[in-house]
Design a protein around this motif. Structure first.
Motif, PDB file in Angstrom:
ATOM      1  N   ASP A 134       0.837  -1.200   0.000  1.00 43.80           N
ATOM      2  CA  ASP A 134       0.000   0.000   0.000  1.00 43.80           C
ATOM      3  C   ASP A 134       0.879   1.261   0.000  1.00 43.80           C
ATOM      4  O   ASP A 134       1.936   1.275  -0.669  1.00 43.80           O
ATOM      5  CB  ASP A 134      -1.006  -0.020   1.145  1.00 43.80           C
ATOM      6  CG  ASP A 134      -2.325   0.641   0.728  1.00 43.80           C
ATOM      7  OD1 ASP A 134      -2.410   1.877   0.848  1.00 43.80           O
ATOM      8  OD2 ASP A 134      -3.239  -0.065   0.279  1.00 43.80           O
ATOM      9  N   VAL A 184       2.448  -1.033  -6.298  1.00 51.04           N
ATOM     10  CA  VAL A 184       1.720  -1.065  -5.031  1.00 51.04           C
ATOM     11  C   VAL A 184       0.843  -2.313  -4.960  1.00 51.04           C
ATOM     12  O   VAL A 184       0.067  -2.596  -5.874  1.00 51.04           O
ATOM     13  CB  VAL A 184       0.835   0.189  -4.871  1.00 51.04           C
ATOM     14  CG1 VAL A 184      -0.015   0.088  -3.613  1.00 51.04           C
ATOM     15  CG2 VAL A 184       1.690   1.451  -4.826  1.00 51.04           C
ATOM     16  N   SER A 208      -2.275  -3.513  -3.043  1.00 51.18           N
ATOM     17  CA  SER A 208      -3.305  -2.833  -2.261  1.00 51.18           C
ATOM     18  C   SER A 208      -4.574  -3.665  -2.195  1.00 51.18           C
ATOM     19  O   SER A 208      -5.135  -4.050  -3.232  1.00 51.18           O
ATOM     20  CB  SER A 208      -3.626  -1.469  -2.883  1.00 51.18           C
ATOM     21  OG  SER A 208      -4.572  -0.769  -2.107  1.00 51.18           O
TER      22      SER A 208
END
Length: 405
Positions: free
Chosen positions: A207, A226, A228
Motif C-alpha cells: 500500500d 503497489v 493494495s
C-alpha cells in the motif's frame, strides 16, 4: 515477435503511459503461479521435464490469452527460455520480480530471517544480486519490466510470509530501517538502468506506507508498484501518489477472495463485483481519462487458488476455509472483530486435483468472464463516456447472473 524493444514511460499533460516501441500499452496483468494441490512454495514447475512444462503452460496461458491478459508477474526462478516461450507462443509479456531480501537471505554464511537494509554486507550482497539478476534477463524477448521486492516494508515488522493483520503499532525504529531500504531500492534501480536502459524499473510496496520517505528517496525508480487490498475501491490512492510522489503507478497486486466467511459458502459474484470495481478505477485513472492520469494498469491477484497459503506447510491437500486476517473493505462478509479474508480462495479459477505429473485443470469462476470483458477495453483508444457505459453494461450483466443464480 523478436528483437529488442524499447519500453519506456512517457509522461505529458494528460498523464503517464507505458509504451512499447512508442505505442501505449495498458497493463492487463495477472499474478500467475503453478502449485499443484498437495504442494507449496517448495514446488517448482521449472524443475519438471520440458514436456510437462509445455503442457502446463498450454493449459494456463491459453486461458490467460483468451481473457485478454497481456502480462504475468513472475519471480526470478523462471528461466529466461520460458519467458521467451510464453511471449512468442502466447503473446504474453512477463514482469520479472526479484524479491530483494523480502523473505530473508544468507550472506557470508549468516542467515538473516529479517533483512537489515542498513547493514553494509547486506547492501553489497543485494546490489550484487540485482546486477546478476538483470544480466540474466536483459536480452530476453518478452521481459516487460523489472520489479524489485514484494511488500518489503511489511517485512520490516513481520517475520513470516503468511498474510496477517497489521501490527497494532509501528516499531520506533521503523522509519530509520525504511529509509535504508528505500535508498537501497533507488540505488538498485540506478544500477539496473546502467546495465539495461531498455526496460523500466519498479519496486513493490505494501500500500502507501512510508510514502513520505519514498517520495524523497526513490527518485530514480521509474514506476511505483503497489500491492493494495482495500475492497471495492482504492479511495484516494491514485491521487495521493500523484500529489506526494509524482511517479506513475502500477497496481502489482489487488484482488478479492471467493469465499464468504459468514455463510461459509463460495462467493463468486461478490469476488467478481469487487474486481470489476477495482479495474474500473484503474481504467478511469489511466492517462487521458480525467482522473489522476497516473495508472499504468495492474495485476489481478491471482489466477488460481493457493491451497497451501493457510499454514504454508500443512494440510496441503485441503482447501482451507479458515480466514486468516480481517479487512473491512470487503463488506460482503466483514464482521467487526472477526477475520474475513480467506487466503486460499483468491483465484479467479478453481483448481482441480493433479495427475501423476502434477498437471491439473482449472475451472474459471465468474470473475474470469467479467475480466475477459474488461480486458477487451482499451483506455487509450475509447472515450471516457464509452468506457463508463461498457463498465455499466458488464456490471448489469453480473447483477442479472447473481439474481438468476
Amino acid at each position: 515477435m523478436s528483437g529488442q524493444q524499447q519500453i519506456k514511460i512517457v509522461s505529458d499533460s494528460i498523464g503517464s503511459r507505458l509504451t512499447i516501441d512508442s505505442k501505449p500499452f495498458f497493463v492487463k496483468g495477472m499474478n500467475w503461479d503453478y502449485f499443484p494441490v498437495g504442494s507449496n512454495y517448495a514446488y517448482s514447475l521449472w524443475r519438471q521435464p520440458d514436456e510437462v512444462i509445455r503442457t502446463a503452460l498450454h493449459r494456463e496461458m491459453t486461458l490467460l490469452k483468451q481473457m485478454g491478459v497481456n502480462v504475468i508477474r513472475q519471480y526470478s526462478s523462471i528461466p529466461p527460455k520460458w519467458i521467451k516461450y510464453i511471449y512468442e507462443k502466447y503473446g504474453i509479456y512477463t514482469m520479472i520480480n526479484h524479491s530483494f531480501g523480502r523473505y530473508g537471505l544468507v550472506v557470508n554464511g549468516t542467515d538473516y530471517r529479517n533483512t537489515n537494509y542498513c547493514k553494509e554486507e547486506i547492501i553489497a550482497d543485494l546490489l550484487k544480486e540485482t546486477e546478476d539478476f538483470v544480466n540474466i534477463y536483459k536480452d530476453t524477448p518478452g521481459v516487460l519490466l523489472y520489479l524489485l521486492g514484494n511488500e518489503n516494508n511489511y517485512g520490516l515488522f513481520w517475520d513470516g510470509a503468511e498474510t496477517e493483520d497489521f501490527p497494532a503499532s509501528q516499531p520506533p525504529e521503523g522509519g530509520a530501517s525504511a529509509r535504508c531500504m528505500y535508498e537501497l531500492f533507488n540505488e538498485a534501480a540506478r544500477r539496473i538502468k546502467v546495465i539495461d536502459p531498455s526496460h523500466p524499473v519498479a519496486f513493490c510496496n505494501g500500500d502507501l506506507q512510508f510514502l513520505d520517505i519514498i517520495a524523497t528517496t526513490c527518485r530514480d525508480v521509474d514506476i511505483f508498484g503497489v500491492n493494495s487490498y482495500r475492497g471495492d475501491s482504492f479511495d484516494e490512492l491514485f491521487q495521493d501518489v500523484k500529489d506526494k510522489y509524482g511517479k506513475p503507478l502500477l497496481l502489482t497486486e489487488f484482488g478479492a477472495d471467493a469465499f464468504n466467511a459468514v455463510t461459509l459458502q463460495e462467493s463468486q459474484s461478490e469476488q467478481a463485483s469487487i474486481l470489476l470495481s477495482n479495474w474500473q478505477e484503474l481504467y478511469m485513472n489511466a492517462a487521458g481519462n480525467g482522473a489522476s492520469g497516473n495508472c499504468l494498469g495492474g495485476f489481478t491477484f491471482q489466477f488460481s487458488d493457493g491451497w497451501w497459503k493457510y499454514g504454508q506447510d500443512k494440510n496441503l491437500d485441503i482447501h482451507d476455509t479458515h480466514a486468516s486476517w480481517s479487512n473491512g473493505g470487503y463488506r460482503f462478509d466483514f464482521v467487526k472483530g472477526q477475520n474475513n479474508m480467506n487466503e486460499e480462495w483468491f483465484g479467479i479459477c478453481a483448481k482441480g486435483k493433479p495427475d501423476k505429473n502434477g498437471l491439473y485443470r482449472l475451472s474459471p469462476r465468474k470473475a474470469y468472464y467479467v475480466l475477459r470483458n474488461v480486458h477487451r477495453l482499451d483506455p487509450y483508444s475509447e472515450s471516457l463516456a464509452s468506457l463508463k457505459q461498457q463498465f455499466n453494461t458488464i456490471r448489469e450483466h453480473l447483477k442479472i447472473q447473481k439474481t438468476n443464480r
